[in-house]
Design an enzyme around this catalytic site. Structure first.
Site, PDB file in Angstrom:
ATOM      1  CG  HIS A  22       3.142   4.287   9.488  1.00 47.24           C
ATOM      2  ND1 HIS A  22       2.605   3.426   8.490  1.00 47.24           N
ATOM      3  CD2 HIS A  22       3.721   5.310   8.738  1.00 47.24           C
ATOM      4  CE1 HIS A  22       2.936   3.633   7.120  1.00 47.24           C
ATOM      5  NE2 HIS A  22       3.421   4.983   7.226  1.00 47.24           N
ATOM      6  NE  ARG A  47      -1.357   2.363   2.862  1.00 44.19           N
ATOM      7  CZ  ARG A  47      -0.735   3.443   3.498  1.00 44.19           C
ATOM      8  NH1 ARG A  47      -0.744   4.679   2.521  1.00 44.19           N
ATOM      9  NH2 ARG A  47      -0.323   3.544   4.504  1.00 44.19           N
ATOM     10  CG  ASP A  48       3.319   4.320   3.173  1.00 44.44           C
ATOM     11  OD1 ASP A  48       2.890   5.228   2.305  1.00 44.44           O
ATOM     12  OD2 ASP A  48       3.595   4.542   4.408  1.00 44.44           O
ATOM     13  CG  ASN A  80       6.701   3.158   4.948  1.00 39.58           C
ATOM     14  OD1 ASN A  80       6.081   3.267   5.956  1.00 39.58           O
ATOM     15  ND2 ASN A  80       6.484   3.502   3.779  1.00 39.58           N
ATOM     16  CB  CYS A 107       8.078  12.414   0.040  1.00 38.77           C
ATOM     17  SG  CYS A 107       7.209  14.039  -0.894  1.00 38.77           S
ATOM     18  CG  HIS A 130       7.501   7.639   6.498  1.00 34.32           C
ATOM     19  ND1 HIS A 130       7.120   8.389   5.333  1.00 34.32           N
ATOM     20  CD2 HIS A 130       6.433   6.640   6.895  1.00 34.32           C
ATOM     21  CE1 HIS A 130       5.967   7.825   5.007  1.00 34.32           C
ATOM     22  NE2 HIS A 130       5.526   6.873   5.847  1.00 34.32           N
TER      23      HIS A 130
END
Lengths: 308, 308
Positions: A209, A13-14, A251, A242, A211
């Site tokens: 979560h 997903r991310d 992440n 990003c 990064h």
């Protein structure tokens, strides 16, 4: 007995949401299967957003259907609103993440409404979830974005985080996920915020979560562990982050996280060497995407022993 | 009052020692001056090894002479034996590091003698240092390599580390530096070892030298901080590490360390933004050398405030 820690893979997903090139469904499924084989038991497999916004998730239903065939896996999905959550519930997704930003400006920039309206939507979602009869109860993860700072507002007050957390809890969130959306967190701030949230959350599990934008991802994990956090999001090869920041890593890397936690004596159930092989699979499937993380390049220490 | 933490830049020694291409002395001096301007007050500027082994350090005397002109700087140097230490003392270097490995196999591989003989050499060095009359007392840093594991032996027993530490202390070491030479450390091991060493060290300061080979460098810093460590080695852009491991990163990056410590509220006296500029200077001077670290690419968070 070692403490159990859940590593939730969020790369599908991310990681994928910022990758323009469509990853063929069979590769997503191969990735999912291989992480499962390496021991991963929670995985965020897609986002229920309109295909016109993120075509990468046009095969979300197929991914969910496949993930549900893996007997011990708890798949989860992100949903931006009630419509997405309803879709996930209909598909039988056992855990759905809804995100509200602790920064009002970020919430506006991201979903074009103030934080309070997103909280109102979360209450509506929880109420619809609670009203579903004769179905397995879907768990709602209340995600708080910009917990540790915001690219627009800079510092985000702990009081703003606590307000969102308390509203999510009172609406019926089954897990509180604190996200360092922009990679501003440091271990002292992480400790401060999680220890406050722990008081409010009580028996409701907290997750983190992080990064790794500024290299502090694993250091923040250490601080969160000290506050009792036992669920961590990460993505294989550190995918995510990003797309507009050159050099910005995403992440924390699942393989590095699993190595560190196992080396520390936590039982994750995950084999870091197996993850190094998953990383190679993903690298072949996404040859043009930069890969991050460390043990994927240098391997495990000769001193490494799995905790269990 | 925030706690003070010393960041010791070791790039001019640990970073440069594996770089074949000679860095012109004027660039080394420029680097040294710029880090001083950014607030760094301890710097390992060279190694006193024979020029035939490492030509990069052929200008060691000039570097030392320059570093000694910076009024608030404590320059240090590495010396592999009594001869090197004597040279450093004659030049007026206020702190000299001598390394003994907690792994006998590594000690053999590195300096072709067992750990016990290196300890014997350290005692000789301390005795010569103690016998120098009418001179400023040179401080000896007793460095322990492979504290957290060894590429040959794998795990290194805490008892082996403690043996070396106790011998260094009883010989008269003024600081105990524990080095994760091969990047095997994890925060739990770091906490275990440093808390044992703290008991033996008493008032003698401990320092940590972490490599970021497996991404755990800053996480290990968090663990060491909890054990009272207040001196950390690092190198700008994470220079250093092993030239034979493709993808292996080197030391923890000075700019990332400074950012994390200041964000956590420690007073390092160092301006991370200034370090980002030093990194650019070093990058121009060493265009073919890979640079690591994160804030050099993405900058400081908008939320960042210097601790003092």
């Amino acid at each position: 007995m070692p403490d159990n820690v859940v590593i939730r893979e969020v790369g599908l997903r991310d990681g994928l949401q910022i990758i323009k090139e469509f990853m063929p469904t069979e590769h997503k499924i191969g990735w999912c299967q291989r992480e499962y084989d390496a021991g991963i038991r929670e995985m965020e497999v897609c986002s229920f957003v309109p295909v016109k916004y993120i075509p990468q998730f046009s095969d979300a239903d197929e991914l969910v259907a496949f993930a549900l065939t893996l007997s011990e896996l708890t798949p989860s999905a992100l949903a931006p609103n009630l419509k997405g959550v309803a879709r996930g519930m209909d598909l039988g997704v056992p855990k759905i993440t809804c995100i509200v930003s602790a920064s009002d400006s970020f919430n506006h920039a991201n979903v074009k409404r103030p934080t309070e309206e997103s909280l109102e939507e979360f209450r509506r979602i929880a109420s619809v979830r609670d009203g579903r009869k004769g179905k397995e109860r879907t768990k709602l993860i209340g995600g708080v974005s910009c917990t540790f700072g915001c690219t627009i507002e800079g510092r985000v007050a702990v009081a703003s985080v606590m307000h969102v957390v308390e509203e999510l809890l009172s609406a019926g969130a089954d897990e509180i996920a604190l996200a360092d959306t922009v990679g501003y967190g440091d271990p002292a701030l992480v400790r401060n915020v999680f220890s406050e949230v722990a008081k409010a959350a009580g028996d409701i599990p907290m997750s983190a979560h992080f990064h790794n934008t500024r290299g502090t991802g694993l250091a923040n994990v250490v601080a969160a562990l000290e506050c009792g956090v036992r669920i961590f999001d990460s993505s294989i090869a550190g995918l995510g982050g990003c797309p507009n920041s050159p050099g910005a890593t995403g992440n924390i890397a699942t393989e590095d996280l699993a190595f560190m936690l196992e080396a520390m004596g936590f039982d994750t159930g995950v084999d870091p060497q197996g993850l190094i092989e998953v990383r190679q699979y993903v690298k072949r499937a996404l040859p043009n995407i930069p890969m991050f993380g460390h043990i994927g390049d240098v391997g495990l220490p000769k001193s490494f022993r799995q905790s269990v």
